[in-house]
Write a protein that holds these residues in place. Structure first.
Motif, PDB file in Angstrom:
ATOM      1  N   TYR A 144       0.823  -1.208   0.000  1.00 51.05           N
ATOM      2  CA  TYR A 144       0.000   0.000   0.000  1.00 51.05           C
ATOM      3  C   TYR A 144       0.860   1.261   0.000  1.00 51.05           C
ATOM      4  O   TYR A 144       0.493   2.270  -0.604  1.00 51.05           O
ATOM      5  N   LEU A 145       2.001   1.219   0.665  1.00 50.58           N
ATOM      6  CA  LEU A 145       2.922   2.356   0.642  1.00 50.58           C
ATOM      7  C   LEU A 145       3.417   2.611  -0.779  1.00 50.58           C
ATOM      8  O   LEU A 145       3.417   3.750  -1.263  1.00 50.58           O
ATOM      9  N   ILE A 146       3.826   1.545  -1.463  1.00 49.93           N
ATOM     10  CA  ILE A 146       4.379   1.686  -2.814  1.00 49.93           C
ATOM     11  C   ILE A 146       3.324   2.209  -3.779  1.00 49.93           C
ATOM     12  O   ILE A 146       3.568   3.147  -4.549  1.00 49.93           O
ATOM     13  N   ARG A 147       2.133   1.634  -3.745  1.00 51.49           N
ATOM     14  CA  ARG A 147       1.079   2.060  -4.665  1.00 51.49           C
ATOM     15  C   ARG A 147       0.630   3.496  -4.377  1.00 51.49           C
ATOM     16  O   ARG A 147       0.323   4.265  -5.291  1.00 51.49           O
ATOM     17  N   SER A 148       0.601   3.872  -3.086  1.00 50.59           N
ATOM     18  CA  SER A 148       0.250   5.248  -2.735  1.00 50.59           C
ATOM     19  C   SER A 148       1.287   6.229  -3.265  1.00 50.59           C
ATOM     20  O   SER A 148       0.940   7.294  -3.809  1.00 50.59           O
ATOM     21  N   PHE A 149       2.550   5.875  -3.128  1.00 55.02           N
ATOM     22  CA  PHE A 149       3.617   6.735  -3.628  1.00 55.02           C
ATOM     23  C   PHE A 149       3.524   6.880  -5.144  1.00 55.02           C
ATOM     24  O   PHE A 149       3.678   7.988  -5.685  1.00 55.02           O
ATOM     25  N   PHE A 150       3.259   5.791  -5.839  1.00 49.90           N
ATOM     26  CA  PHE A 150       3.104   5.847  -7.290  1.00 49.90           C
ATOM     27  C   PHE A 150       1.947   6.771  -7.679  1.00 49.90           C
ATOM     28  O   PHE A 150       2.052   7.549  -8.639  1.00 49.90           O
ATOM     29  N   ALA A 151       0.837   6.683  -6.948  1.00 54.69           N
ATOM     30  CA  ALA A 151      -0.319   7.537  -7.244  1.00 54.69           C
ATOM     31  C   ALA A 151       0.034   9.006  -7.084  1.00 54.69           C
ATOM     32  O   ALA A 151      -0.386   9.851  -7.895  1.00 54.69           O
ATOM     33  N   LEU A 152       0.826   9.345  -6.072  1.00 49.51           N
ATOM     34  CA  LEU A 152       1.219  10.737  -5.861  1.00 49.51           C
ATOM     35  C   LEU A 152       2.228  11.196  -6.900  1.00 49.51           C
ATOM     36  O   LEU A 152       2.210  12.358  -7.319  1.00 49.51           O
ATOM     37  N   VAL A 153       3.104  10.290  -7.316  1.00 43.14           N
ATOM     38  CA  VAL A 153       4.077  10.628  -8.356  1.00 43.14           C
ATOM     39  C   VAL A 153       3.367  10.997  -9.653  1.00 43.14           C
ATOM     40  O   VAL A 153       3.693  11.977 -10.313  1.00 43.14           O
ATOM     41  N   VAL A 154       2.367  10.221 -10.013  1.00 39.39           N
ATOM     42  CA  VAL A 154       1.650  10.442 -11.260  1.00 39.39           C
ATOM     43  C   VAL A 154       0.714  11.645 -11.151  1.00 39.39           C
ATOM     44  O   VAL A 154       0.646  12.485 -12.049  1.00 39.39           O
ATOM     45  N   GLY A 155      -0.021  11.741 -10.060  1.00 39.22           N
ATOM     46  CA  GLY A 155      -1.021  12.796  -9.929  1.00 39.22           C
ATOM     47  C   GLY A 155      -0.465  14.134  -9.516  1.00 39.22           C
ATOM     48  O   GLY A 155      -0.991  15.184  -9.904  1.00 39.22           O
ATOM     49  N   GLY A 156       0.598  14.132  -8.726  1.00 37.03           N
ATOM     50  CA  GLY A 156       1.153  15.376  -8.220  1.00 37.03           C
ATOM     51  C   GLY A 156       0.749  15.616  -6.781  1.00 37.03           C
ATOM     52  O   GLY A 156      -0.287  15.141  -6.312  1.00 37.03           O
ATOM     53  N   GLY A 204      -5.222  16.033  -8.079  1.00 36.30           N
ATOM     54  CA  GLY A 204      -4.061  15.234  -8.447  1.00 36.30           C
ATOM     55  C   GLY A 204      -4.109  13.852  -7.837  1.00 36.30           C
ATOM     56  O   GLY A 204      -3.746  12.865  -8.480  1.00 36.30           O
ATOM     57  N   LEU A 205      -4.555  13.775  -6.584  1.00 33.81           N
ATOM     58  CA  LEU A 205      -4.689  12.480  -5.928  1.00 33.81           C
ATOM     59  C   LEU A 205      -5.670  11.591  -6.684  1.00 33.81           C
ATOM     60  O   LEU A 205      -5.417  10.404  -6.907  1.00 33.81           O
ATOM     61  N   GLY A 206      -6.811  12.176  -7.099  1.00 33.98           N
ATOM     62  CA  GLY A 206      -7.797  11.399  -7.843  1.00 33.98           C
ATOM     63  C   GLY A 206      -7.280  10.947  -9.186  1.00 33.98           C
ATOM     64  O   GLY A 206      -7.490   9.790  -9.594  1.00 33.98           O
ATOM     65  N   ILE A 207      -6.581  11.843  -9.900  1.00 33.97           N
ATOM     66  CA  ILE A 207      -6.038  11.488 -11.204  1.00 33.97           C
ATOM     67  C   ILE A 207      -4.982  10.395 -11.071  1.00 33.97           C
ATOM     68  O   ILE A 207      -4.980   9.412 -11.824  1.00 33.97           O
ATOM     69  N   GLY A 208      -4.071  10.560 -10.125  1.00 32.08           N
ATOM     70  CA  GLY A 208      -3.022   9.564  -9.936  1.00 32.08           C
ATOM     71  C   GLY A 208      -3.583   8.206  -9.545  1.00 32.08           C
ATOM     72  O   GLY A 208      -3.150   7.172 -10.061  1.00 32.08           O
ATOM     73  N   SER A 209      -4.560   8.200  -8.638  1.00 28.79           N
ATOM     74  CA  SER A 209      -5.178   6.932  -8.225  1.00 28.79           C
ATOM     75  C   SER A 209      -5.892   6.277  -9.400  1.00 28.79           C
ATOM     76  O   SER A 209      -5.844   5.055  -9.567  1.00 28.79           O
ATOM     77  N   GLY A 210      -6.553   7.101 -10.225  1.00 30.63           N
ATOM     78  CA  GLY A 210      -7.253   6.557 -11.384  1.00 30.63           C
ATOM     79  C   GLY A 210      -6.300   5.920 -12.377  1.00 30.63           C
ATOM     80  O   GLY A 210      -6.559   4.829 -12.891  1.00 30.63           O
ATOM     81  N   ILE A 211      -5.181   6.593 -12.642  1.00 33.06           N
ATOM     82  CA  ILE A 211      -4.222   6.065 -13.617  1.00 33.06           C
ATOM     83  C   ILE A 211      -3.549   4.798 -13.094  1.00 33.06           C
ATOM     84  O   ILE A 211      -3.450   3.788 -13.802  1.00 33.06           O
ATOM     85  N   ILE A 212      -3.081   4.830 -11.852  1.00 33.98           N
ATOM     86  CA  ILE A 212      -2.379   3.675 -11.294  1.00 33.98           C
ATOM     87  C   ILE A 212      -3.323   2.485 -11.116  1.00 33.98           C
ATOM     88  O   ILE A 212      -3.039   1.366 -11.569  1.00 33.98           O
ATOM     89  N   ALA A 213      -4.450   2.711 -10.457  1.00 36.98           N
ATOM     90  CA  ALA A 213      -5.395   1.615 -10.228  1.00 36.98           C
ATOM     91  C   ALA A 213      -5.995   1.118 -11.538  1.00 36.98           C
ATOM     92  O   ALA A 213      -6.205  -0.086 -11.719  1.00 36.98           O
TER      93      ALA A 213
END
Length: 302
Positions: free
Chosen positions: A236-248, A254-263
């Motif tokens: 969960y730490l890794i996936r959360s970090f990836f979501a923030l990297v992508v979304g900003g 940004g959190l929503g966009i990153g979570s959408g792209i990663i998930a």
């Protein structure tokens, strides 16, 4: 006591041209995006607002997931799972903030090392209390709901709706409340915020505890759908970090966009290929964003 629920939407609402498998894929996508957004929310607050790289974020998710186990061990009714979760996570986060984290605000590398050690300590404590074995709990809502022609777990539907409403409320609070305005002022210019009378130390402590509690809440929600064990937080730490990297960092959008792209990437490739390809694609995508767009799709630092 959970009650078995098997229901279906009215014919007009349930009518759809989507085949059942496509409906399940879309519902799984909604589930993965909403839960990842909730898991990453706490990291977004602590990392984006306080500039603390909290490597123990996954462990707070893990502690929250153990709340139903603790409730059952103590013989308490199921409706006390949420208070047990908050009473377990909140004091731990508060003590850590008062003793360690408060000295590390703005020191990214130092906070990474310190919280990595905290993560190891928390895992060892949980392992000492509960052992290394897997735990499992039953969902508070059993049965299925017929959505778009497919039967889907009622608990997951309730969680998706609850998370959506929660984020709407949080967005309203962040844009309208005085506390949200003070946090923005503190992030933008801490010295000026202190000069106009904002207690930045108290505000930072509250933001850190709140971020950790949202991680615990995410663990509590995910508990009936995953295997609960001391090492579960790392993923969960890794996936959360990836979501923030992508979304900003720094914005709920940004959190929503990153979570959408990663998930979305992981769910789609996991369905059509395998979970291994899904993880590989997510890792590749995150690496490309770090290289080509380090601030993510949306970032408050722009």
């Amino acid at each position: 006591m959970s009650h078995h629920l098997t229901t279906c939407l009215p014919p007009k609402l349930a009518r759809t041209d989507l085949p059942p498998m496509s409906s399940v894929l879309l519902l799984n996508l909604a589930w993965q995006i909403s839960t990842l957004a909730l898991v990453a929310l706490g990291l977004a607050i602590v990392f984006g607002k306080l500039r603390i790289m909290n490597m123990a974020h996954g462990e707070f998710v893990m502690i929250g997931a153990y709340a139903p186990v603790i409730t059952s061990m103590l013989g308490l009714p199921g409706w006390l799972q949420l208070p047990v979760c908050l009473v377990t996570v909140g004091p731990v986060a508060f003590v850590l903030e008062r003793t360690i984290i408060r000295h590390l605000y703005g020191r990214m590398f130092d906070s990474l090392l310190a919280t990595w050690g905290i993560a190891i300590l928390l895992r060892e404590i949980v392992e000492l209390i509960f052992g290394r074995g897997y735990q499992s709990v039953s969902p508070p809502i059993a049965g299925t709901v017929c959505v778009f022609g497919a039967d889907y777990p009622a608990y997951r539907i309730a969680v998706i709706i609850g998370i959506l409403l929660g984020f709407i409320g949080l967005y309203w609070w962040n844009t309208r409340s005085k506390t949200g305005t003070r946090i923005k002022a503190m992030v933008g210019n801490p010295n000026l915020a202190e000069a106009i009378g904002i207690n930045t130390a108290r505000l930072s402590a509250g933001a850190f505890v709140f971020g950790c509690c949202t991680a615990g809440l995410a663990g509590l929600i995910l508990a009936p759908t995953v295997r609960i064990e001391p090492m579960m937080g790392l993923d969960y730490l890794i996936r959360s970090f990836f979501a923030l990297v992508v979304g900003g960092l720094g914005s709920l959008e940004g959190l929503g966009i990153g979570s959408g792209i990663i998930a979305g990437t992981q769910t789609f490739l996991g369905a059509v290929a395998s979970q291994t390809y899904g993880y590989l694609a997510v890792l590749t995508l995150s690496t490309l964003f770090l290289w080509l767009k380090p601030n993510g799709v949306r970032s408050s630092s722009r």
